[in-house]
Write a protein that holds these residues in place. Sequence first.
Motif, PDB file in Angstrom:
ATOM      1  N   LEU A  39       0.592 -34.505 -17.503  1.00 55.18           N
ATOM      2  CA  LEU A  39       1.440 -35.427 -16.737  1.00 55.18           C
ATOM      3  C   LEU A  39       0.759 -35.897 -15.460  1.00 55.18           C
ATOM      4  N   SER A  40       0.035 -34.995 -14.806  1.00 55.29           N
ATOM      5  CA  SER A  40      -0.541 -35.329 -13.503  1.00 55.29           C
ATOM      6  C   SER A  40      -1.635 -36.382 -13.611  1.00 55.29           C
ATOM      7  N   GLU A  41      -2.270 -36.482 -14.789  1.00 56.51           N
ATOM      8  CA  GLU A  41      -3.336 -37.471 -14.946  1.00 56.51           C
ATOM      9  C   GLU A  41      -2.810 -38.892 -14.832  1.00 56.51           C
ATOM     10  N   ALA A  42      -1.531 -39.104 -15.204  1.00 52.61           N
ATOM     11  CA  ALA A  42      -0.967 -40.454 -15.218  1.00 52.61           C
ATOM     12  C   ALA A  42      -0.187 -40.785 -13.954  1.00 52.61           C
ATOM     13  N   LEU A  43      -0.162 -39.865 -13.005  1.00 55.20           N
ATOM     14  CA  LEU A  43       0.641 -40.065 -11.798  1.00 55.20           C
ATOM     15  C   LEU A  43      -0.228 -40.471 -10.613  1.00 55.20           C
ATOM     16  N   PRO A  44       0.349 -41.189  -9.671  1.00 53.27           N
ATOM     17  CA  PRO A  44      -0.385 -41.504  -8.434  1.00 53.27           C
ATOM     18  C   PRO A  44      -0.699 -40.206  -7.677  1.00 53.27           C
ATOM     19  N   GLU A  45      -1.755 -40.219  -6.881  1.00 52.20           N
ATOM     20  CA  GLU A  45      -2.167 -39.013  -6.155  1.00 52.20           C
ATOM     21  C   GLU A  45      -1.348 -38.857  -4.876  1.00 52.20           C
ATOM     22  N   THR A  46      -0.287 -38.084  -4.973  1.00 56.03           N
ATOM     23  CA  THR A  46       0.466 -37.680  -3.791  1.00 56.03           C
ATOM     24  C   THR A  46       0.105 -36.228  -3.488  1.00 56.03           C
ATOM     25  N   THR A  49       1.562 -34.084  -6.367  1.00 57.64           N
ATOM     26  CA  THR A  49       0.850 -34.104  -7.650  1.00 57.64           C
ATOM     27  C   THR A  49      -0.522 -33.432  -7.521  1.00 57.64           C
ATOM     28  N   LEU A  50      -1.201 -33.644  -6.388  1.00 51.63           N
ATOM     29  CA  LEU A  50      -2.497 -32.988  -6.199  1.00 51.63           C
ATOM     30  C   LEU A  50      -2.347 -31.465  -6.174  1.00 51.63           C
ATOM     31  N   LEU A  51      -1.302 -30.986  -5.460  1.00 49.99           N
ATOM     32  CA  LEU A  51      -1.104 -29.541  -5.358  1.00 49.99           C
ATOM     33  C   LEU A  51      -0.791 -28.932  -6.719  1.00 49.99           C
ATOM     34  N   LEU A  52       0.144 -29.544  -7.447  1.00 50.87           N
ATOM     35  CA  LEU A  52       0.524 -28.959  -8.739  1.00 50.87           C
ATOM     36  C   LEU A  52      -0.625 -29.028  -9.734  1.00 50.87           C
ATOM     37  N   ARG A  53      -1.411 -30.119  -9.687  1.00 50.09           N
ATOM     38  CA  ARG A  53      -2.559 -30.197 -10.588  1.00 50.09           C
ATOM     39  C   ARG A  53      -3.596 -29.140 -10.223  1.00 50.09           C
ATOM     40  N   ALA A  54      -3.816 -28.926  -8.930  1.00 47.29           N
ATOM     41  CA  ALA A  54      -4.786 -27.910  -8.501  1.00 47.29           C
ATOM     42  C   ALA A  54      -4.373 -26.527  -8.976  1.00 47.29           C
ATOM     43  N   LEU A  55      -3.092 -26.202  -8.854  1.00 49.36           N
ATOM     44  CA  LEU A  55      -2.632 -24.883  -9.278  1.00 49.36           C
ATOM     45  C   LEU A  55      -2.686 -24.736 -10.796  1.00 49.36           C
ATOM     46  N   ALA A  56      -2.443 -25.827 -11.509  1.00 53.58           N
ATOM     47  CA  ALA A  56      -2.566 -25.781 -12.967  1.00 53.58           C
ATOM     48  C   ALA A  56      -4.030 -25.601 -13.371  1.00 53.58           C
ATOM     49  N   LEU A  57      -4.945 -26.266 -12.661  1.00 61.42           N
ATOM     50  CA  LEU A  57      -6.365 -26.088 -12.943  1.00 61.42           C
ATOM     51  C   LEU A  57      -6.785 -24.644 -12.693  1.00 61.42           C
ATOM     52  N   ARG A  58      -6.238 -24.047 -11.631  1.00 58.66           N
ATOM     53  CA  ARG A  58      -6.544 -22.641 -11.370  1.00 58.66           C
ATOM     54  C   ARG A  58      -6.065 -21.767 -12.517  1.00 58.66           C
ATOM     55  N   LEU A  73      -6.620 -31.804  -0.144  1.00 57.65           N
ATOM     56  CA  LEU A  73      -5.292 -31.618   0.436  1.00 57.65           C
ATOM     57  C   LEU A  73      -5.376 -31.141   1.884  1.00 57.65           C
ATOM     58  N   THR A  74      -6.333 -30.252   2.169  1.00 60.31           N
ATOM     59  CA  THR A  74      -6.470 -29.785   3.554  1.00 60.31           C
ATOM     60  C   THR A  74      -6.930 -30.915   4.471  1.00 60.31           C
ATOM     61  N   PRO A  78      -3.945 -31.362   7.304  1.00 60.42           N
ATOM     62  CA  PRO A  78      -4.629 -30.179   7.859  1.00 60.42           C
ATOM     63  C   PRO A  78      -3.704 -29.182   8.550  1.00 60.42           C
ATOM     64  N   ARG A  79      -2.443 -29.528   8.784  1.00 58.38           N
ATOM     65  CA  ARG A  79      -1.517 -28.599   9.432  1.00 58.38           C
ATOM     66  C   ARG A  79      -0.637 -27.870   8.426  1.00 58.38           C
ATOM     67  N   THR A  80      -0.868 -28.080   7.142  1.00 59.73           N
ATOM     68  CA  THR A  80      -0.055 -27.434   6.105  1.00 59.73           C
ATOM     69  C   THR A  80      -0.751 -26.149   5.660  1.00 59.73           C
ATOM     70  N   PHE A  81      -0.195 -24.998   6.049  1.00 59.54           N
ATOM     71  CA  PHE A  81      -0.895 -23.730   5.825  1.00 59.54           C
ATOM     72  C   PHE A  81      -1.024 -23.395   4.347  1.00 59.54           C
ATOM     73  N   GLU A  82      -0.027 -23.827   3.516  1.00 51.44           N
ATOM     74  CA  GLU A  82      -0.110 -23.490   2.092  1.00 51.44           C
ATOM     75  C   GLU A  82      -1.380 -24.030   1.444  1.00 51.44           C
ATOM     76  N   TYR A  83      -1.829 -25.224   1.883  1.00 55.27           N
ATOM     77  CA  TYR A  83      -3.033 -25.799   1.295  1.00 55.27           C
ATOM     78  C   TYR A  83      -4.258 -24.952   1.636  1.00 55.27           C
ATOM     79  N   TRP A  84      -4.330 -24.513   2.889  1.00 54.63           N
ATOM     80  CA  TRP A  84      -5.444 -23.651   3.298  1.00 54.63           C
ATOM     81  C   TRP A  84      -5.386 -22.304   2.579  1.00 54.63           C
TER      82      TRP A  84
END
Length: 626
Positions: A39-46, A49-58, A73-74, A78-84
């Motif tokens: 699904l994430s391949e067909a969606l705009p990069e928000t 979507t970037l976060l969920l795709r990254a976690l799925a790749l992991r 994402l960082t 850059p102030r979002t601690f979850e990304y770091w």
Amino acid sequence: MHHAVRTARIHPLSIPDREREAALLTAFNQGDMDRVLALSEALPETETTLLLRALALRAANRLHEARSLLTRLTQLAPRTFEYWNNLGLVARESGDVETAAQALQQALTLAPQSADAHYNLGLLHLQLKNWPAARESLLGAVQLAPDFIEARLYAAHASHLCGDNFAEEAMLENAASWPPLPAEQALMLASMLSTLGQQETALHALDQAALPQDDTAQALRGRIIAMRALLHERGNRLDQAERELAQLPLDDVSTQQPELACAAWLAHAAVAARRGDRERAAVLYERILALAGDTEVRIQAAFGLAAARDKQARHSDAWKALQHAHATQLTVARAIVPELMAHDSEPLAMADLCVSRIEHDRWKPLASPRADQSPVFVVGFPRSGTTLLEQMLDAHPDFCAMDERAFIHELTERMNFAGQPYPAALAGLTQIEADQLREVYAAMVRKTVPNLGTRRLVDKNPLNMLCLPMIARLFPEARIILCLRHPCDVLLSCYMQPFRSPAFMVLCSSLERLARSYVRAFEHWFNQAEIFAPRVLEWRYESVVTRFDEHVQRLGHFLDVEDAAPMARFAEHARSKGYISTPSYAQVTQGIHGRAVHRWHAYREMFEPVLPILRPMMERLGYTDS
């Protein structure tokens, strides 16, 4: 060592009201990572979507792609601690430890109260074998989230590696009620519980371990069998250990699975050694040393090989194995206590803490327990026969031992922590403060021996010989038994033991270090005993072996026991007891024998350089170098 990791808690920023993004989030929450990727391949990069795709790749083990997205994402937020935090987690798993460290430090800067960030940083330190830093980070995670089971497990593991027994026990206090763990974690938990004497809880953890649904399950099942066998051997249940190993025949073990092979060989070797088949044990230990990459396994194998060769009278081979064992142990100690690596360092720091006669004269008189209300303290340099004596006392219905606990030393630490430097502050203790220290001690005892009842406590800890000021202040009427054994036999036995304490790893790394520390310990003892004049019975191992019945009666008389006969049945008692915490757990089940007397003669060539260090103290203790 591989460590399972905990996925960081995810708090998506905003979910646009679009059907595909809603479906993407639903797929993620359902754990359908393949659908997330599709699904994430067909969606705009928000950001979402970037976060969920990254976690799925992991989840798909495509770690480099996941790391690339999390890095973006960082940069976007850059102030979002979850990304770091997630970048740190994925970078660690992909082997990019520099990026992992930078990302996790940034996560902690943004969210210092995040248990997940402390946990992931702790795992990174474990991977880097930076044990003290791992311990600090993981204990911090538990402090922030006390029910965080994985953090408690790895905090206990880091504390175990650092020799911090109190923290290890605290982290595993409720382990019996933990939910089933993945097999890898269950094996780690069982190993630690075994060293704490919680054999049944360890077996329970293995029974409910969750095996993965992949091709690693068979090897993990075999490792669990091997661990169960070791637990039974450690508890003196050899028949049960052999029944376990019947499920893991050596012919079925392949070197293509090194962790399983080493676990199986270690268990088979331990049981073979206990059954007297030293050659088989030695061959298996040599196989482990040729294959194992894990440091702890190599240490166990090297010490096991030395013990087997020693019993075969192959003393040169035994000594080579011991030298290899200590060299490997020092690589562990160097990471934990680098300050002790200097040649002239002193691992027994307590030997410097003395009370002078003038200071003792300033002690305020305090009310204290009578002798029969005080513990019986069994002290002496390690490997001097303290476990034998402890089991003799424990076999008597009037006494109760609690295995080796550092409770008296813990009281000295608590004084220092409270701003009362030990031992100087003993002089100014008030009655209330002394009573509070005794209550702290009693609480630790109750936790360990909840059914003590009216029995007298036996506090056996050899190096309490360095804590005489504390004993004299809190329990001045206590009976103390000082265990003695030929210093060279003591040093040899210490040199042959795989002690877990990093300070003791350093202390026992050479006969010269051991000799100097032995002398300093007894100089401290004699100095303090002259000042405090405690009620002491000297318990000389060689005399006990040759005149056992006489010494049993002498012991009973010293402790005001009318019938000392049960003490003579200590071997039977030890066998029924099962777990005994010290390295002598096997020997004390065999009864009295003289095989350990003058054992050092076979290694006299190695002892010649240290005899000049030992000789004055040997003469004072009544021993010669012949």
